[in-house]
Write an enzyme that holds these catalytic residues in place. Structure first.
Site, PDB file in Angstrom:
ATOM      1  N   HIS B  84       0.841  -1.198   0.000  1.00 50.02           N
ATOM      2  CA  HIS B  84       0.000   0.000   0.000  1.00 50.02           C
ATOM      3  C   HIS B  84       0.876   1.248   0.000  1.00 50.02           C
ATOM      4  N   ASP B 113       6.390  21.168 -26.956  1.00 50.28           N
ATOM      5  CA  ASP B 113       6.331  19.839 -26.345  1.00 50.28           C
ATOM      6  C   ASP B 113       7.393  19.783 -25.255  1.00 50.28           C
ATOM      7  N   TRP B 149       7.217   0.065   3.753  1.00 49.91           N
ATOM      8  CA  TRP B 149       7.700   0.749   2.550  1.00 49.91           C
ATOM      9  C   TRP B 149       9.090   1.312   2.776  1.00 49.91           C
ATOM     10  N   SER B 177      13.038   5.590 -14.090  1.00 52.99           N
ATOM     11  CA  SER B 177      11.959   6.323 -14.740  1.00 52.99           C
ATOM     12  C   SER B 177      11.833   7.735 -14.171  1.00 52.99           C
ATOM     13  N   SER B 178      11.866   7.837 -12.851  1.00 56.08           N
ATOM     14  CA  SER B 178      11.727   9.153 -12.229  1.00 56.08           C
ATOM     15  C   SER B 178      12.861  10.077 -12.611  1.00 56.08           C
ATOM     16  N   HIS B 261      13.340  11.501   2.928  1.00 59.10           N
ATOM     17  CA  HIS B 261      12.752  12.771   3.312  1.00 59.10           C
ATOM     18  C   HIS B 261      12.554  13.706   2.117  1.00 59.10           C
ATOM     19  N   GLU B 263      11.979  12.808  -0.690  1.00 60.25           N
ATOM     20  CA  GLU B 263      10.874  12.166  -1.388  1.00 60.25           C
ATOM     21  C   GLU B 263       9.515  12.716  -0.923  1.00 60.25           C
ATOM     22  N   TYR B 265       8.855  15.580   0.152  1.00 56.47           N
ATOM     23  CA  TYR B 265       8.644  16.918  -0.412  1.00 56.47           C
ATOM     24  C   TYR B 265       8.447  16.862  -1.910  1.00 56.47           C
ATOM     25  N   SER B 276      -1.375  27.018  -5.647  1.00 59.19           N
ATOM     26  CA  SER B 276      -1.043  28.405  -5.959  1.00 59.19           C
ATOM     27  C   SER B 276      -1.615  28.843  -7.301  1.00 59.19           C
ATOM     28  N   HIS B 310      15.368  12.926  11.215  1.00 61.85           N
ATOM     29  CA  HIS B 310      14.250  13.053  12.163  1.00 61.85           C
ATOM     30  C   HIS B 310      13.355  11.811  12.132  1.00 61.85           C
ATOM     31  N   HIS B 311      13.599  10.924  11.180  1.00 61.11           N
ATOM     32  CA  HIS B 311      12.880   9.645  11.198  1.00 61.11           C
ATOM     33  C   HIS B 311      13.604   8.638  12.074  1.00 61.11           C
ATOM     34  N   THR B 336       7.348  26.874   5.047  1.00 56.65           N
ATOM     35  CA  THR B 336       6.027  26.304   4.763  1.00 56.65           C
ATOM     36  C   THR B 336       4.942  27.239   5.259  1.00 56.65           C
ATOM     37  N   LYS B 339       4.151  29.956   2.920  1.00 58.70           N
ATOM     38  CA  LYS B 339       3.240  29.574   1.849  1.00 58.70           C
ATOM     39  C   LYS B 339       1.795  29.625   2.318  1.00 58.70           C
ATOM     40  N   ARG B 458       2.107   1.384  14.951  1.00 58.39           N
ATOM     41  CA  ARG B 458       1.687   1.171  13.578  1.00 58.39           C
ATOM     42  C   ARG B 458       2.143  -0.206  13.110  1.00 58.39           C
TER      43      ARG B 458
HETATM   44  C1  HEA Z   1       1.061   8.253  -0.679  1.00 57.38           C
HETATM   45  C2  HEA Z   1      -0.104   8.279  -0.451  1.00 57.38           C
HETATM   46  C3  HEA Z   1      -0.997   7.467   0.404  1.00 57.38           C
HETATM   47  C4  HEA Z   1      -2.344   7.457   0.218  1.00 57.38           C
HETATM   48  C5  HEA Z   1      -3.134   8.192  -0.841  1.00 57.38           C
HETATM   49  C6  HEA Z   1      -2.880   6.610   1.249  1.00 57.38           C
HETATM   50  C7  HEA Z   1      -4.234   6.345   1.378  1.00 57.38           C
HETATM   51  C8  HEA Z   1      -4.800   5.594   2.406  1.00 57.38           C
HETATM   52  N1  HEA Z   1      -4.131   4.960   3.424  1.00 57.38           N
HETATM   53 FE1  HEA Z   1      -2.126   4.869   3.606  1.00 57.38          FE
HETATM   54  N2  HEA Z   1      -0.111   4.767   3.823  1.00 57.38           N
HETATM   55  C9  HEA Z   1       0.819   5.412   3.046  1.00 57.38           C
HETATM   56  C10 HEA Z   1       0.566   6.307   2.012  1.00 57.38           C
HETATM   57  C11 HEA Z   1      -0.711   6.594   1.533  1.00 57.38           C
HETATM   58  N3  HEA Z   1      -1.873   6.092   2.028  1.00 57.38           N
HETATM   59  C12 HEA Z   1       2.144   5.065   3.465  1.00 57.38           C
HETATM   60  C13 HEA Z   1       3.456   5.570   2.875  1.00 57.38           C
HETATM   61  C14 HEA Z   1       1.990   4.175   4.532  1.00 57.38           C
HETATM   62  C15 HEA Z   1       3.083   3.522   5.364  1.00 57.38           C
HETATM   63  C16 HEA Z   1       3.312   2.128   4.910  1.00 57.38           C
HETATM   64  C17 HEA Z   1       4.249   1.434   5.843  1.00 57.38           C
HETATM   65  O1  HEA Z   1       4.020   1.435   7.052  1.00 57.38           O
HETATM   66  O2  HEA Z   1       5.233   0.887   5.346  1.00 57.38           O
HETATM   67  C18 HEA Z   1       0.561   4.021   4.738  1.00 57.38           C
HETATM   68  C19 HEA Z   1       0.004   3.241   5.745  1.00 57.38           C
HETATM   69  C20 HEA Z   1      -1.361   3.171   6.021  1.00 57.38           C
HETATM   70  C21 HEA Z   1      -1.916   2.593   7.194  1.00 57.38           C
HETATM   71  C22 HEA Z   1      -1.134   2.011   8.349  1.00 57.38           C
HETATM   72  C23 HEA Z   1      -0.887   0.583   8.144  1.00 57.38           C
HETATM   73  C24 HEA Z   1      -0.085   0.016   9.251  1.00 57.38           C
HETATM   74  O3  HEA Z   1       0.683   0.728   9.890  1.00 57.38           O
HETATM   75  O4  HEA Z   1      -0.253  -1.182   9.479  1.00 57.38           O
HETATM   76  C25 HEA Z   1      -3.279   2.702   7.094  1.00 57.38           C
HETATM   77  C26 HEA Z   1      -4.237   2.241   8.104  1.00 57.38           C
HETATM   78  O5  HEA Z   1      -5.277   2.699   8.218  1.00 57.38           O
HETATM   79  C27 HEA Z   1      -3.553   3.356   5.850  1.00 57.38           C
HETATM   80  C28 HEA Z   1      -4.813   3.650   5.366  1.00 57.38           C
HETATM   81  C29 HEA Z   1      -5.054   4.369   4.211  1.00 57.38           C
HETATM   82  C30 HEA Z   1      -6.383   4.604   3.678  1.00 57.38           C
HETATM   83  C31 HEA Z   1      -7.665   4.084   4.255  1.00 57.38           C
HETATM   84  C32 HEA Z   1      -6.213   5.371   2.549  1.00 57.38           C
HETATM   85  C33 HEA Z   1      -7.311   5.893   1.660  1.00 57.38           C
HETATM   86  O6  HEA Z   1      -7.134   7.254   1.455  1.00 57.38           O
HETATM   87  C34 HEA Z   1      -7.350   5.152   0.354  1.00 57.38           C
HETATM   88  C35 HEA Z   1      -8.559   5.553  -0.432  1.00 57.38           C
HETATM   89  C36 HEA Z   1      -8.589   4.935  -1.784  1.00 57.38           C
HETATM   90  C37 HEA Z   1      -9.300   3.858  -2.112  1.00 57.38           C
HETATM   91  C38 HEA Z   1     -10.094   3.107  -1.140  1.00 57.38           C
HETATM   92  C39 HEA Z   1      -9.268   3.302  -3.479  1.00 57.38           C
HETATM   93  C40 HEA Z   1     -10.401   3.636  -4.327  1.00 57.38           C
HETATM   94  C41 HEA Z   1     -11.634   2.840  -4.248  1.00 57.38           C
HETATM   95  C42 HEA Z   1     -11.846   1.611  -4.717  1.00 57.38           C
HETATM   96  C43 HEA Z   1     -10.780   0.653  -5.159  1.00 57.38           C
HETATM   97  C44 HEA Z   1     -13.203   1.119  -4.759  1.00 57.38           C
HETATM   98  C45 HEA Z   1     -13.472  -0.037  -3.848  1.00 57.38           C
HETATM   99  C46 HEA Z   1     -13.559   0.329  -2.398  1.00 57.38           C
HETATM  100  C47 HEA Z   1     -14.688   0.351  -1.642  1.00 57.38           C
HETATM  101  C48 HEA Z   1     -16.026   0.190  -2.198  1.00 57.38           C
HETATM  102  C49 HEA Z   1     -14.594   0.601  -0.152  1.00 57.38           C
HETATM  103  N4  HEA Z   1      -2.366   3.637   5.223  1.00 57.38           N
HETATM  104  C1  HEA Z   2       3.931  15.071   1.677  1.00 59.35           C
HETATM  105  C2  HEA Z   2       4.564  14.517   2.592  1.00 59.35           C
HETATM  106  C3  HEA Z   2       5.054  15.090   3.871  1.00 59.35           C
HETATM  107  C4  HEA Z   2       5.190  16.402   4.285  1.00 59.35           C
HETATM  108  C5  HEA Z   2       4.913  17.663   3.526  1.00 59.35           C
HETATM  109  C6  HEA Z   2       5.711  16.330   5.622  1.00 59.35           C
HETATM  110  C7  HEA Z   2       6.002  17.477   6.382  1.00 59.35           C
HETATM  111  C8  HEA Z   2       6.670  17.425   7.603  1.00 59.35           C
HETATM  112  N1  HEA Z   2       6.999  16.300   8.313  1.00 59.35           N
HETATM  113 FE1  HEA Z   2       6.529  14.402   7.806  1.00 59.35          FE
HETATM  114  N2  HEA Z   2       6.341  12.487   7.193  1.00 59.35           N
HETATM  115  C9  HEA Z   2       5.853  12.062   5.985  1.00 59.35           C
HETATM  116  C10 HEA Z   2       5.431  12.872   4.948  1.00 59.35           C
HETATM  117  C11 HEA Z   2       5.459  14.252   4.978  1.00 59.35           C
HETATM  118  N3  HEA Z   2       5.845  15.030   6.029  1.00 59.35           N
HETATM  119  C12 HEA Z   2       5.823  10.626   5.919  1.00 59.35           C
HETATM  120  C13 HEA Z   2       5.350   9.782   4.741  1.00 59.35           C
HETATM  121  C14 HEA Z   2       6.309  10.180   7.144  1.00 59.35           C
HETATM  122  C15 HEA Z   2       6.415   8.757   7.650  1.00 59.35           C
HETATM  123  C16 HEA Z   2       7.402   7.915   6.986  1.00 59.35           C
HETATM  124  C17 HEA Z   2       7.364   6.550   7.575  1.00 59.35           C
HETATM  125  O1  HEA Z   2       7.965   6.347   8.641  1.00 59.35           O
HETATM  126  O2  HEA Z   2       6.720   5.663   6.980  1.00 59.35           O
HETATM  127  C18 HEA Z   2       6.641  11.375   7.900  1.00 59.35           C
HETATM  128  C19 HEA Z   2       7.220  11.331   9.161  1.00 59.35           C
HETATM  129  C20 HEA Z   2       7.715  12.435   9.808  1.00 59.35           C
HETATM  130  C21 HEA Z   2       8.568  12.375  10.956  1.00 59.35           C
HETATM  131  C22 HEA Z   2       9.091  11.096  11.630  1.00 59.35           C
HETATM  132  C23 HEA Z   2       8.146  10.623  12.642  1.00 59.35           C
HETATM  133  C24 HEA Z   2       8.558   9.347  13.255  1.00 59.35           C
HETATM  134  O3  HEA Z   2       8.604   8.348  12.544  1.00 59.35           O
HETATM  135  O4  HEA Z   2       8.827   9.348  14.449  1.00 59.35           O
HETATM  136  C25 HEA Z   2       8.845  13.662  11.315  1.00 59.35           C
HETATM  137  C26 HEA Z   2       9.709  14.054  12.451  1.00 59.35           C
HETATM  138  O5  HEA Z   2      10.234  15.080  12.505  1.00 59.35           O
HETATM  139  C27 HEA Z   2       8.168  14.515  10.365  1.00 59.35           C
HETATM  140  C28 HEA Z   2       8.214  15.907  10.386  1.00 59.35           C
HETATM  141  C29 HEA Z   2       7.662  16.719   9.414  1.00 59.35           C
HETATM  142  C30 HEA Z   2       7.754  18.174   9.443  1.00 59.35           C
HETATM  143  C31 HEA Z   2       8.388  19.018  10.508  1.00 59.35           C
HETATM  144  C32 HEA Z   2       7.121  18.606   8.294  1.00 59.35           C
HETATM  145  C33 HEA Z   2       6.995  20.041   7.862  1.00 59.35           C
HETATM  146  O6  HEA Z   2       7.330  20.192   6.505  1.00 59.35           O
HETATM  147  C34 HEA Z   2       5.616  20.599   8.074  1.00 59.35           C
HETATM  148  C35 HEA Z   2       5.590  22.092   7.965  1.00 59.35           C
HETATM  149  C36 HEA Z   2       4.223  22.685   7.982  1.00 59.35           C
HETATM  150  C37 HEA Z   2       3.636  23.308   9.011  1.00 59.35           C
HETATM  151  C38 HEA Z   2       4.282  23.436  10.334  1.00 59.35           C
HETATM  152  C39 HEA Z   2       2.254  23.850   8.881  1.00 59.35           C
HETATM  153  C40 HEA Z   2       2.110  25.209   8.271  1.00 59.35           C
HETATM  154  C41 HEA Z   2       2.915  26.260   8.908  1.00 59.35           C
HETATM  155  C42 HEA Z   2       2.407  27.362   9.529  1.00 59.35           C
HETATM  156  C43 HEA Z   2       0.954  27.653   9.565  1.00 59.35           C
HETATM  157  C44 HEA Z   2       3.404  28.324  10.046  1.00 59.35           C
HETATM  158  C45 HEA Z   2       3.494  28.505  11.493  1.00 59.35           C
HETATM  159  C46 HEA Z   2       3.801  27.258  12.227  1.00 59.35           C
HETATM  160  C47 HEA Z   2       4.654  27.116  13.260  1.00 59.35           C
HETATM  161  C48 HEA Z   2       5.723  28.081  13.619  1.00 59.35           C
HETATM  162  C49 HEA Z   2       4.521  25.918  14.125  1.00 59.35           C
HETATM  163  N4  HEA Z   2       7.482  13.750   9.471  1.00 59.35           N
HETATM  164 CU   LIG Z   3      10.874  13.426   6.908  1.00 52.95          CU
END
Ligand code: HEA
Ligand code: HEA
Ligand SMILES: [Cu+2]
Ligand code: CUA
Lengths: 406, 546, 290
Positions: B84, B113, B149, B177-178, B261, B263, B265, B276, B310-311, B336, B339, B458
């Protein structure tokens, strides 16, 4: 297809058919209790109620029972409120604008689109806020990383999927597995009654004294695990080949529960942690008791065991130590964990069997159990494997055989 | 003004048709070098993967509906979690943004293009093969990847099934590809812009993608390095991630997160760009602080390379490292925040209407900010002790990824679809869908904050009874949100096939940007002659540049 | 064709899909052959053949288009940017391995020896382990080979450094010749570069032989062997590729391709070669010397 292929142990009892009824029952109880919980949850969402009220509903962190956990809790609340504050302002402005600056209300668009002053302000103010957070955060961090001057040390080793605790000061050492009730229940699937502290209970607790500065040394025997007890404010990865440390001074006797917090394979969700904090006197008594027990176990290895004894004990050991991988019915998981039923090892040469169980197989999940189990347990489990699952070889292995194989 | 433009446009079209319009049949799509075709391919591929990854999420939520193991085995549950995550990240979100880039960037900068059209085709056509290889692991002995993942060693090396090598090569292909896609985007933006368009005239979507492309080229090869070391550790006896040979499993995490990380962003910067574009259109007011938006995007990108650990606060990193990574991480909130403030100020004293794209954009701003706040909380090292690897983290990243990245993609599709296919979607259904989705997604993910704080780790298939209530709510929200995608599918397909035809090239009353100067639907070839200076300035002044 | 200031957008092409099929067969075949599947090996070879076919076909078409003069300056710039950023991505690929070397040497190995916050790691887990670099001894000698020695910097590696640096010079010499349209000098320069590249590769093979046969220094010799072979191996692979590309360029020069204004093909390969050169300097310093 899924259930045929993957439901090795539970397919026969998997009560998919029971789900609907169960859901109805459960939903009713959830809805009742939820009415109140949910509304509180929502209020929490809207940031209105004073905070301490939530702890009991399991919505928030708890303060915990160590100085560190209390500091962490304070910090958590601080940042939380900062975010709430900023959120209220930002969303407030936005919602105001959405309501009043809409075309349908006759709003005319103005054309301003730049102001260096205001950009500077909203760069510097958040920066100042962050610096204000960083100070207390750094203090807490320094405190929790300092593991010096410990009164006692416990070495914690993660195994797939159990914990080993070694009290380095008094020689007590044991493994702690998921409790039998939880383990049995999880094989049965949904529905029915859950034992108390389902999945958060173990067969042997980590007993610790209160008001003592305890150092924990974390390591692992196979993959990365993470030892986490929320009330102690301790979570630390257990890395194979390295030792990390952490510390805690427990201020209140009680039972504190936690779980492994790093994905460590199939049964990651089933390796809980239970800490029991006792008064210093009770703890001292407990240590004596454990030392005596360890002696008695050693003595049991000296005598001859009957087949029935071995099989009964063997089944016990098998279900706690081996079934996690090789399955309760000895079928294993094809491609990952070999079956015990009819395996060339369990039905072939006894020596090879003893060897793999005692020494494991390097580079695979099969651990060396020689250091984990005592002579009688090893003898029992090997005897059990050779006679259960239809392996009926009739072989008996005695503790003395194991002893000489060490 | 507008009339003359479109006259010229139509002219070019007619003139072009007999040169090379699209081929017919399947081979058109296999051989195509047209940025619009390739954009369409990317978008459909991403949508398919979203449904597959979403279906896996449904398995996860169904298993977690109530305590007790019910539907799947723990090992299979872990495969669902892992795939997933992988499919959503590499299969859905990233390709969707590349698809948007393919459609929009040439249109927005007045280019005929992409710079390297054949390579563009290859970037896309690697994906189905990589995706198929990744999914095929599910049917191999020992099952698919079940190590998250993030595939931490040694669970993914010594302790993983044979299928893992297929997983490794699938990642190699996705990365390749990317990288090629990113190279193409940089070359396009730097080399194909209308000669009169300066960098600071570019729409923000183009800016954010340009910066994202840099991130991709710098980050993806590091991931390739990580999986290559995994491959040799697994098969050729090296010991990068094994202490017994002098390596370190934590080193894997450093290398992974050096990629990982940036990734995240990569998945959010283009989203910032989309929002925007949309907010000024529907606020009928130029974007506030265009240049600070550009600088903020660049700062976020630069910072993203120096915060990765930070992870890893709990891996036993020395305390100096923890402090540094904490400070650097929370710093990201500053750009951020700039923005977010700029978007809000753009709305301020505008004359707003709330067509579907705007609704999604507004939801994005609010919900992404909530996700950002929890990110900030996670960034504070000592407190991360209690959050790490709990559902609090899951809640955080779904707020930024689902209500952030995914929402922006949906917003973008509603915003640009009428331009692409010359037909309007059903506004009423789209609004119903919006409210359905936005409510259910919060029911789905908000309670996960509580679960995490209450102590639920989790990646577990079964949990203690005290977590039952919130899990059930979350699952119900999950099913509702999932079902909303059925409606979304209907709305989109219906729009493409029988939507109300749109003739106006502007589509939205106050939309500005070069893409709105070509005919609707956008002809197969556009901008064979680059747009003129005056037109560029006119279009860009409204997006806030100058 | 269209007017001269128009950007050349090729019509559809089969090569990408051929490349994808080749890549999937190569890698899928490799993965299954790793687990003893003979068909996998076959598939892998087939994939390789398809990829070679694709490269020649695709590049051939590009050469054709280039020679027919439909590429304008802007197209040329796109190619240059493409090549430049591709090389940058390669730099980042090597950075991952250099990073691993740095981490192992400065952090992991000292920690295993008990330094920093890892006092107990050394004390409890690896009491017999001495952390010295190059890491001749590994923490667990039962799991990994123990090498008898290491490759010293001022022997073959120094000669190799000289060879590669000289090759960089000869290539630049050829480039000057190209700018001044001196065809014989271009050919001489290219041949010299290719010969130096082949010498480098031959010496590298000899060095590996020495390491495996006499020093017991292998991929399995713990982290020292792992980083050593991974870095030098991937570098060697790049030199091989670079040499092949130089040979292709040499053939094109002989056929009279390229002129002082228009020779992206030549320059792209030259950049690549210089990049490989620079990586080697890094290797020489961090892998062999320090
Ligand atoms: C990048 C984008 C992304 C998106 C879009 C989503 C979307 C969703 N995620 Fe995602 N999720 C991740 C990225 C994302 N996730 C990542 C990176 C992890 C960590 C993995 C890891 O731990 O290694 C994670 C882990 C994660 C967990 C934790 C699993 C665990 O720790 O064991 C859960 C649990 O609730 C969850 C739930 C969902 C749900 C309910 C959606 C929903 O938003 C999905 C909605 C979309 C659909 C449902 C599909 C469309 C509909 C159909 C196919 C029709 C049929 C369905 C019905 C009629 C019900 N996700
Ligand atoms: C699109 C993806 C995305 C984005 C944008 C971010 C944004 C941020 N993430 Fe997130 N992060 C993930 C995707 C993302 N993250 C994923 C996928 C994981 C889990 C990976 C995994 O383990 O599977 C993760 C996990 C993760 C961790 C690790 C947690 C853990 O495993 O223990 C941390 C820790 O620092 C973190 C921090 C942040 C911070 C500080 C930002 C900042 O960029 C956020 C900044 C934004 C704001 C703060 C809000 C707006 C700001 C204001 C309104 C201004 C004023 C605010 C203040 C002065 C407070 N993220
Ligand atoms: Cu990060
Ligand atoms: Cu042990 Cu998770």
């Amino acid at each position: 297809m899924l259930s045929r292929r993957y439901s090795v142990d539970i397919s026969s009892i998997n009560p998919l058919s029971r789900v609907p009824l169960f859901v109805v029952q459960r939903a009713r109880s959830v809805l009742c209790s939820l009415g109140s919980k949910l509304s509180k949850g929502l209020l929490f969402t809207l940031f209105f109620l004073p905070f301490s009220a939530f702890a009991e509903y399991g919505l928030n962190l708890t303060e915990g029972v160590t100085p560190v956990s209390k500091n962490i809790y304070g910090l958590h609340m601080l940042i939380f409120w900062v975010c709430v504050g900023i959120g209220v302002i930002v969303f407030g402005v936005m919602i105001y604008s959405i309501i009043f600056h809409r075309k349908s209300r006759g709003a005319k668009a103005s054309n301003f689109h730049e102001s260096t002053t205001i950009e500077l302000v909203w760069t510097l103010v958040p920066l100042a806020i962050l610096i204000a957070i960083a100070f207390p955060a750094t203090k807490v961090l320094i405190d929790l990383e300092n593991t010096d001057k410990a009164d006692m040390t416990v070495k914690i080793t993660g195994y797939q999927w159990k914990w080993q605790y070694e009290y380095l000061d008094n020689g007590v050492s044991f493994f702690s597995n998921l409790s039998k009730e939880s383990n049995d229940k999880r094989q049965l699937g949904a529905g029915g009654d859950f034992p108390e502290n389902y999945l958060l209970n173990v067969d042997r607790r980590l007993v610790l004294p209160v008001d003592t500065r305890i150092r924990f040394l974390m390591t692992s025997n196979d993959v990365i695990h993470s030892w986490w007890v929320r009330d102690l404010g301790v979570k630390q990865d257990a890395n194979p080949g390295f030792i990390n440390d952490a510390w805690a001074t427990i201020e209140k006797p009680g039972v504190y529960r936690g779980q492994c917090a790093e994905l460590c394979g199939k049964d990651h969700g089933f390796m809980p942690i239970v800490v029991e904090a006792k008064s210093k006197e009770d703890y001292a008594a407990w240590v004596k008791e454990q030392q005596a027990l360890q002696k008695a176990a050693a003595a049991a290895g000296e005598r001859e065991w009957s087949k029935d004894e071995l099989m009964v004990q063997g089944q016990k050991v098998y279900s706690t130590s081996c079934a996690g991988c090789h399955g309760v019915t000895g079928q294993g998981i094809p491609g990952t964990f070999p079956a015990m039923a009819g395996s060339a090892v369990t039905t072939g040469d006894i020596k090879a069997h003893i060897d793999i169980v005692m020494n494991g197989k390097a580079g695979t999940a099969m651990q060396a159990f020689g250091g984990q189990l005592n002579d009688s347990d090893l003898a029992a489990v090997i005897t059990y494997e050779r006679n259960a699952f239809g392996n009926n070889t009739g072989d008996l292995v005695q503790p003395s055989t194991i002893k000489s194989a060490r | 003004m507008a009339t003359t433009t479109s006259d010229v446009q139509i002219d070019i079209d007619a003139h072009d048709e007999h040169h090379h319009g699209p081929d017919k049949g399947l081979m058109r799509w296999v051989k195509t070098t047209n940025h619009k075709d390739i954009g369409t391919l990317y978008l459909w591929f991403a949508f398919t993967m979203l449904l597959i990854g979403g279906a896996m999420a449904m398995v996860i939520r169904a298993e977690l509906f109530q305590p007790g193991l019910q539907l799947v085995e723990p090992q299979f549950f872990n495969q669902m979690t892992t795939l997933h995550g992988l499919i959503m990240v590499f299969g859905a979100i990233m390709p969707a943004f590349v698809g948007l880039a393919n459609w929009q960037i040439p249109l927005m900068i007045g280019a005929p293009d992409m710079a390297l059209p054949r390579m563009n085709n290859w970037s896309f056509w690697i994906l189905p093969f990589a995706g198929a290889m990744l999914l095929s692991t599910l049917f191999m002995e020992g099952g698919g990847p079940a190590f998250g993942w993030t595939f931490y060693a040694p669970l993914s090396t010594t302790f993983a099934p044979d299928s893992t090598d297929f997983f490794i090569f699938a990642i190699h292909m996705l990365g390749f590809s990317s990288i090629m896609g990113a190279i193409n985007i940089i070359a396009t933006v730097m080399n194909m812009r209308a000669p009169d368009m300066k960098l600071m005239d570019m729409p923000l979507f183009v800016w954010t993608w340009l910066i994202t492309a840099f991130l991709l080229i710098a980050a993806m090869p590091v991931l390739a390095g990580a999986v290559t070391m995994m491959l040799t550790d697994r098969n050729f006896g090296t010991s990068f991630f094994d202490a017994a040979g002098g390596g370190d499993p934590v080193m894997f995490q450093h290398i992974f997160w050096f990629f990982g990380h940036p990734e995240v962003y990569i998945m959010i910067l283009p989203a910032f760009g989309v929002v925007s574009q949309i907010i000024p259109t529907f606020a009928r007011k130029p974007l506030f602080g265009y240049s600070s938006m550009v600088y903020a995007t660049a700062s976020i990108a630069l910072l993203s390379f120096v915060v990765w650990a930070h992870h890893m606060f709990l891996t036993g990193m020395p305390i100096a490292g923890q402090m540094y990574f904490m400070y650097a991480t929370i710093m990201i909130s500053v750009p951020t925040g700039v923005k977010v403030f700029n978007w809000v100020t753009t709305m301020w004293r505008g004359s707003m209407t709330f067509e579907t794209p705007m609704l999604w954009a507004v939801a994005f701003v609010i919900l992404f900010t909530i996700g950002g706040f929890s990110g900030l909380m996670l960034g504070v090292a000592p407190v991360d002790i209690q959050y790490h690897d709990t559902y609090f983290v899951v809640a955080h990243f779904h707020y930024v990824l689902v209500t952030g990245a995914l929402f922006s993609i949906i917003a973008a599709v509603f915003y640009w679809l009428p331009k692409w296919c010359g037909r309007m979607y059903n506004e009423k259904l789209a609004k119903i869908h919006f409210w359905w989705a936005v409510i259910s997604v919060n029911v789905l993910f908000f309670p996960q904050h509580f679960l995490g704080l209450a102590g639920m780790p989790r990646r577990i298939p079964d949990y203690s009874t005290q977590f039952a209530d919130f899990n059930m709510i979350s699952s119900i929200g999950g099913f509702a949100f999932g079902a909303s995608f059925l409606l979304l599918t209907y709305i989109i397909v219906n729009c493409i096939r029988n939507g109300e035809p749109v003739k106006d090239e502007r589509v939205w009353e106050s939309a500005r940007g070069l893409e709105w100067t070509v005919a609707t639907p956008a002809p197969y070839h556009t901008f064979n002659e680059p747009p003129k200076k005056a037109e560029i300035l006119n279009e860009s002044s409204h997006i806030g540049a100058h | 064709m269209q007017s001269n200031n128009q950007y050349f957008v090729p019509h559809g092409s089969y090569w990408p899909i051929v490349g994808s099929v080749g890549m999937a067969s190569l890698l899928g075949g490799f993965a299954s052959s790793l687990h003893g599947n003979v068909l996998g090996t076959g598939l892998m070879v087939l994939g390789l053949v398809i990829i070679i076919f694709m490269v020649f076909g695709w590049m051939g078409q590009v050469v054709l288009e280039s020679e027919s003069g439909i590429y304008n300056k802007q197209v040329d710039r796109s190619f240059r940017m493409g090549m430049g950023w591709f090389i940058f991505s390669e730099v980042m690929f090597f950075a991952a391995f250099f990073g691993a070397l740095w981490y192992a040497r400065n952090l992991a190995v000292p920690w295993l020896g008990g330094e920093g916050n890892n006092f107990f790691t050394g004390q409890v887990l690896w009491p017999d382990f001495k952390a010295v670099w190059p890491l001749i001894q590994v923490p667990d000698v039962s799991k990994y080979t123990v090498p008898k020695g290491i490759i010293h910097a001022w022997e073959i590696p120094a000669i190799n450094t000289l060879a590669l640096l000289t090759s960089g010079a000869t290539l630049t010499w050829a480039h000057w010749a190209l700018l001044n349209n001196k065809r014989n000098q271009i050919i001489a320069g290219l041949i010299a570069t290719i010969v130096l590249g082949v010498i480098f590769l031959a010496l590298q093979v000899a060095e590996y032989g020495e390491a495996y046969q006499h020093l017991d220094l292998k991929l399995t010799s713990g982290i020292y062997g792992s980083t050593f072979f991974m870095l030098t191996g991937f570098h060697g692979l790049h030199v091989t590729l670079g040499t092949i590309m130089l040979i292709v360029i040499l053939m094109r020069v002989i056929r009279g391709h390229f002129n002082p204004e228009n020779h992206f093909g030549f320059e792209g390969v030259a950049w690549y070669w210089h990049f490989v050169d620079v990586v080697w300097l890094g290797l020489f310093i961090f892998v062999y010397w320090l």
